[in-house]
Design an enzyme around this catalytic site. Structure first.
Site, mmCIF file in Angstrom:
data_model
loop_
_atom_site.group_PDB
_atom_site.id
_atom_site.type_symbol
_atom_site.label_atom_id
_atom_site.label_comp_id
_atom_site.label_asym_id
_atom_site.label_seq_id
_atom_site.Cartn_x
_atom_site.Cartn_y
_atom_site.Cartn_z
ATOM 1 N N HIS A 287 0.828 -1.205 0.000
ATOM 2 C CA HIS A 287 0.000 0.000 0.000
ATOM 3 C C HIS A 287 0.869 1.264 0.000
ATOM 4 O O HIS A 287 0.744 2.121 -0.872
ATOM 5 C CB HIS A 287 -0.913 -0.023 1.233
ATOM 6 C CG HIS A 287 -1.764 1.203 1.384
ATOM 7 N ND1 HIS A 287 -3.088 1.229 1.034
ATOM 8 C CD2 HIS A 287 -1.476 2.448 1.831
ATOM 9 C CE1 HIS A 287 -3.588 2.436 1.258
ATOM 10 N NE2 HIS A 287 -2.625 3.197 1.751
ATOM 11 N N GLU A 288 1.753 1.348 0.973
ATOM 12 C CA GLU A 288 2.570 2.563 1.086
ATOM 13 C C GLU A 288 3.479 2.719 -0.126
ATOM 14 O O GLU A 288 3.758 3.835 -0.566
ATOM 15 C CB GLU A 288 3.392 2.534 2.377
ATOM 16 C CG GLU A 288 2.552 2.551 3.650
ATOM 17 C CD GLU A 288 1.492 3.642 3.670
ATOM 18 O OE1 GLU A 288 1.725 4.715 3.072
ATOM 19 O OE2 GLU A 288 0.422 3.413 4.257
ATOM 20 N N HIS B 63 1.787 4.543 -2.909
ATOM 21 C CA HIS B 63 1.909 6.003 -2.770
ATOM 22 C C HIS B 63 3.286 6.458 -3.248
ATOM 23 O O HIS B 63 3.433 7.486 -3.907
ATOM 24 C CB HIS B 63 1.775 6.417 -1.307
ATOM 25 C CG HIS B 63 0.387 6.361 -0.748
ATOM 26 N ND1 HIS B 63 -0.668 7.016 -1.329
ATOM 27 C CD2 HIS B 63 -0.109 5.764 0.370
ATOM 28 C CE1 HIS B 63 -1.757 6.812 -0.581
ATOM 29 N NE2 HIS B 63 -1.447 6.051 0.441
ATOM 30 N N HIS C 278 3.546 6.708 -6.930
ATOM 31 C CA HIS C 278 2.822 7.891 -7.394
ATOM 32 C C HIS C 278 3.694 9.138 -7.210
ATOM 33 O O HIS C 278 3.728 10.026 -8.068
ATOM 34 C CB HIS C 278 1.526 7.999 -6.581
ATOM 35 C CG HIS C 278 0.495 8.923 -7.151
ATOM 36 N ND1 HIS C 278 -0.546 9.409 -6.409
ATOM 37 C CD2 HIS C 278 0.351 9.470 -8.380
ATOM 38 C CE1 HIS C 278 -1.304 10.199 -7.157
ATOM 39 N NE2 HIS C 278 -0.771 10.248 -8.364
HETATM 40 ZN ZN LIG Z 1 -2.687 5.299 1.937
#
Ligand SMILES: [Zn+2]
Length: 709
Positions: free
Chosen positions: A498-499, A502, A505
Site C-alpha cells: 500500500h505505502e 503512494h 505515485h
Molecule cells: Zn494510503
C-alpha cells in the site's frame, strides 16, 4: 483495508511536503550553521540529517515563511502588467527554503519525535495557518491572478500551464479571495468561530473519551482478556489512581476488547460507554457544538456562493459534487448491508448453537465474529509469518512487482544520511538507466513514532525546479530482537504494498509545476494508487516470488495460500457498512443548506441513517456524529466518502489489468504514463476515464471484495 483507513486518518498518511504555494530560497539573514540555509549538497538534494539538529527547524521554517511573504509581496507589487510568468510561475518558485525545512521537519516530527520537536510543532502550527491566510487574502496578489485568469483563453498556454492557472485561481476563490471586503470580514468571523468550535469540540471529545473508559474492581467481569490485556487494564487503572481495572476508549464506535470479553454485561457496558461518550449532558457534551458548526459551515458556503458546505468542499475533488458521492454510496449501501446481513446470520447461528437465547447486538458482534473466523478459516499467524520475512517481502515482493510492471530497479545507498539507524535508503533507477528517485523506508515500530503507516516526500519532484523525488514510507512493523529475522503478518505485507503504491505515485511524477506534482491530488484520488498496488501482493507471479520460508526457501503450501485468500474478505460486510454509514452521516450533515434550522444531533442522525437505509442496530456507524472528529476538527468534512471511493477506483483499475493480461511492462508503462506520472495536471475524473476507457463503477469492488450474493 480498515487498518489503512485508520492509519491514514490518524497519522495523515499523505502529508504534502509542498505547501499549496511552493516557493523560492535565498536570503542570507540567518546563520550559515543552519543546514537548511543552502540547498542540500547531497545526491538528490537529500536532507543532510547528519548535520540537522532539532533546534535548526524552527528558525529555518520561520525564516522560510518570512522569505516567502517577501517574495509574494514582490509579485503583488510588481509594476509590470501581470502575466502568467511574472505571477503564476513566480509563485511556483517562491518558498523554497520553507518547503525544504518543512518537509524534513514533518518527516522527522512524525517518525522520530521528541519533546523539543513536539514543542516546535505547537509553536509553528498557528504561524503556518496565518502564513497561508496572508497569501490567500492578499488583495493585490489576487487582482493579478484574476487579471491573468480572465485572459486565459487568449494566452495560448500549454495544457499543464493552463491547469496550473485554473487550479491556483480556484484555490484563491475557494478561500474567499473573490469576496467584497465586507464579505471577507464576515468570512473571517465565520472562520474564527468555526476554528474555535472545532478546537472546543476536540478538547471536549478528548475529555469525554477519557471519562468514557470502562472501569471495574471485579476481575471476573473481564473474563476472556489475556494476561497481558489484564495487566494493561490494571496499569491503566493505576495510572489514574483508580482501583481495579480500566479499559480506555479508542476513537471508533467498536472497541478492540469487545472481541475478547466473554461476559455479555461487560461488553454492553463498554459499548454504551463508547456510544454515549460525548452525549452525557455534562460539560463535555459535544452536541451543541456540532449543531452550530454544521449551521455555520452552511452559512459560510452560502457566503462563498455554494448551496452547501459539501458543494464547496467537493468542487476540486474527483467526485466534484455531493450528488456524485451520494450516488456512489447509494449504490454501495444495498451490497454492503446485504453482506453484513449474511455475516449477522452466521453470528446469530453461533449464538443460538451456544444456547445464547438473545438477539445479536453491536457489543456481541466482534466477540462472535472472532469465533466464526476461527471456525471457518483457522488461520494461524505463527504458521504464516515464517513465509513473510520483511526484507524478502520488500525486495522480492514490493520491489519485484514494480520492476515487472514499470522496469525500474533498486540499489541500496549506504552513503545517504538517515534520521534514525533503522531507516534504509534505496536509489530507484529508471528503465533508461537514469536515476528516478530516492526511496527511504522506516518500517519498525518505535515509541516516538506516530501510529499507523504513511508516505510522504522530502523533496517533491518538478521540472521547473529541476527536482527529483525523494520519498519515504513509514510503518509500525514489529522489530525483531538482534540477529532474529523480521517476520511479519500478511496485513503487514499489504501495508508495505500500500505505502509503496503512494511512493510510486510520488516518484513517477513527471510534471513541470510543483503545485500539480506527484501525490498532490485530491482526497478522493490519492488513495487510489496505494490501494491499487495492494492487489499485487496476492498476484501469483509476485506472491510466489516472495512468500518463501525464511529458513528453507520453500514456497508457501497451497492450502495456506487458499486460507489467506478466503480470510482476506472476512468481515467485509460489517467493515463496509460501518464505513458507509459514517460517510453518509458526514455527507448528510454537510449538504444542509444555510436555510436549515439548527439541528438536534440525535434526531438528525437517526433520520439520516433511516433515509439512507443504514439504520441497522447491530451495525452502528464507525463514528457517531458526536465523536466524529475527522469531520468536526480535522480536514475530512464532506470527505469521508473518499476512503470508499478510492477503494472503488483501486478495484475498478485493477480490473483493467485483469482484462489486459495482468502483470506486464506494457500495462505498467501505460498506467505510469497516463495516471501515475500525471499528478494533478488534468481534471482527475477525465484523467481516470481516459486511462480506463470508462467511468469507474462498483462492479469490480463487489467482485474482489466478495460482496456478491
Ligand atoms: Zn494510503
Amino acid at each position: 483495508m480498515m487498518k489503512h483507513v485508520n492509519a491514514l486518518i490518524v497519522a495523515g498518511m499523505i502529508t504534502l511536503p509542498l505547501s499549496s504555494l511552493p516557493c523560492r530560497a535565498g536570503a542570507a539573514e540567518f546563520g550559515a550553521a543552519n543546514p537548511f540555509f543552502a540547498p542540500s549538497a547531497l545526491p538528490f538534494h537529500a536532507p543532510p540529517f547528519d548535520r540537522i539538529k532539532d533546534e535548526d527547524y524552527q528558525p529555518a521554517i520561520e525564516a522560510g515563511m518570512a522569505e516567502q511573504l517577501a517574495e509574494i509581496e514582490r509579485i503583488a507589487d510588481d509594476s509590470a502588467a501581470p502575466t502568467f510568468v511574472n505571477t503564476f510561475i513566480a509563485m511556483e518558485r517562491s518558498g523554497r527554503l520553507l518547503d525544504r525545512a518543512l518537509a524534513s521537519f514533518r518527516g522527522v516530527s512524525q517518525a522520530d519525535t521528541n519533546p523539543a520537536l513536539q514543542s516546535t510543532k505547537s509553536a509553528l502550527a498557528p504561524k503556518l495557518a496565518a502564513h497561508q491566510d496572508s497569501i490567500h487574502l492578499n488583495k493585490k496578489l489576487f487582482e493579478r491572478i484574476a487579471a491573468v485568469y480572465k485572459q486565459r483563453t487568449t494566452l495560448k498556454l500549454d495544457p499543464e500551464s493552463l491547469r496550473l492557472l485554473e487550479v491556483t485561481y480556484d484555490e484563491f476563490v475557494h478561500a474567499g479571495a473573490n469576496l467584497s471586503e465586507e464579505d471577507q470580514a464576515q468570512l473571517k468571523k465565520l472562520n474564527e468561530e468555526a476554528s474555535t468550535l472545532s478546537s472546543d469540540f476536540s478538547t471536549r471529545l478528548l475529555e469525554a473519551t477519557k471519562n468514557g473508559a470502562y472501569s471495574t474492581p471485579d476481575r471476573a467481569a473481564l473474563a476472556g482478556l489475556s494476561d497481558a490485556q489484564l495487566s494493561a487494564a490494571a496499569q491503566a487503572a493505576q495510572s489514574r489512581k483508580a482501583e481495579g481495572y480500566l479499559i480506555p476508549l479508542q476513537n471508533t464506535t467498536q472497541q478492540p476488547s469487545l472481541a475478547s470479553l466473554s461476559v455479555r454485561a461487560t461488553r454492553e457496558a463498554l459499548f454504551q460507554n463508547s456510544w454515549g461518550r460525548a452525549e452525557r449532558g455534562d460539560a463535555n457534551d459535544t452536541r451543541a457544538i456540532i449543531a452550530r458548526l454544521a449551521q455555520l459551515r452552511a452559512q459560510r458556503a452560502k457566503l462563498l456562493g455554494y448551496p452547501s458546505h459539501a458543494a464547496w468542499k467537493l468542487e476540486d475533488q474527483m467526485a466534484k459534487t455531493p450528488q456524485a458521492a451520494l450516488g456512489f454510496m447509494d449504490a454501495l449501501v444495498p451490497v454492503a448491508t446485504a453482506k453484513a446481513g449474511r455475516e449477522a446470520a452466521d453470528i446469530q447461528a453461533v449464538i443460538d448453537a451456544q444456547k445464547g437465547a438473545f438477539a445479536l447486538q453491536p457489543w456481541d458482534w466482534n466477540f462472535y465474529a472472532e469465533q466464526v473466523r476461527k471456525a471457518k478459516y483457522d488461520l494461524n499467524d505463527a504458521e504464516i509469518k515464517p513465509y513473510f520475512e520483511l526484507n524478502n517481502v520488500l525486495e522480492n515482493g514490493v520491489f519485484y512487482a514494480a520492476t515487472q510492471l514499470y522496469g525500474i530497479h533498486f540499489t541500496e545507498r549506504k552513503d545517504i544520511p538517515v534520521y534514525q539507524p533503522d531507516v534504509r535508503v534505496f536509489e530507484v533507477i529508471d528503465v533508461d538507466g537514469r536515476p528516478l528517485a530516492l526511496f527511504y523506508c522506516d518500517y519498525f515500530k518505535r515509541d516516538n513514532k506516530n501510529g499507523g503507516a504513511w508516505m510522504s516526500a522530502f523533496v517533491g519532484p518538478s521540472k521547473l525546479m529541476g527536482d527529483i523525488a525523494v520519498v519515504y514510507n513509514v510503518a509500525n512493523l514489529p522489530k525483531p530482537a538482534a540477529g532474529e529475522p523480521a517476520l511479519i503478518s500478511f496485513d503487514d505485507v499489504i501495508t508495505m504494498f500500500h505505502e509503496f503504491g503512494h511512493a510510486l505515485h510520488g516518484m513517477f511524477a513527471d510534471t513541470r509545476y510543483p503545485t500539480l506534482s506527484g501525490t498532490t491530488p485530491q482526497r478522493d484520488f490519492v488513495e487510489f494508487p496505494s490501494q491499487f498496488n495492494e492487489h499485487w501482493a496476492l498476484y501469483p507471479a509476485v506472491f510466489n516470488h516472495y512468500a518463501r520460508h525464511y529458513k528453507t526457501g520453500a514456497l508457501m503450501p497451497d492450502a495456506l495460500v487458499e486460507k489467506i485468500k478466503k480470510a482476506k474478505n472476512f468481515g467485509e460486510g460489517y467493515a463496509l457498512t460501518e464505513l458507509v454509514a459514517a460517510a453518509e452521516l458526514d455527507m448528510q450533515w454537510h449538504v444542509l443548506p444555510a436555510s436549515a434550522p439548527l439541528q438536534d444531533p440525535d434526531v438528525f442522525e437517526k433520520q439520516a441513517l433511516e433515509k439512507t437505509h443504514l439504520a441497522i442496530p447491530e451495525v452502528p456507524p464507525r463514528y457517531r456524529s458526536s465523536y466524529f472528529s475527522h469531520i468536526w476538527d480535522s480536514g475530512y468534512s464532506a470527505g469521508y466518502y473518499a476512503y470508499l471511493w478510492t477503494q472503488m477506483l483501486a478495484d475498478d483499475g485493477y480490473q483493467w489489468f485483469d482484462d489486459h493480461g495482468g502483470l506486464s511492462r506494457a500495462n505498467g508503462d501505460r498506467f505510469r504514463k497516463m495516471v501515475l506520472s500525471r499528478g494533478n495536471t488534468e481534471e482527475l475524473g477525465k484523467l481516470y476515464e481516459t486511462w480506463r476507457g470508462k467511468p469507474p463503477t462498483i462492479d469490480a469492488m463487489m467482485k474482489y471484495r466478495d460482496l456478491r450474493q
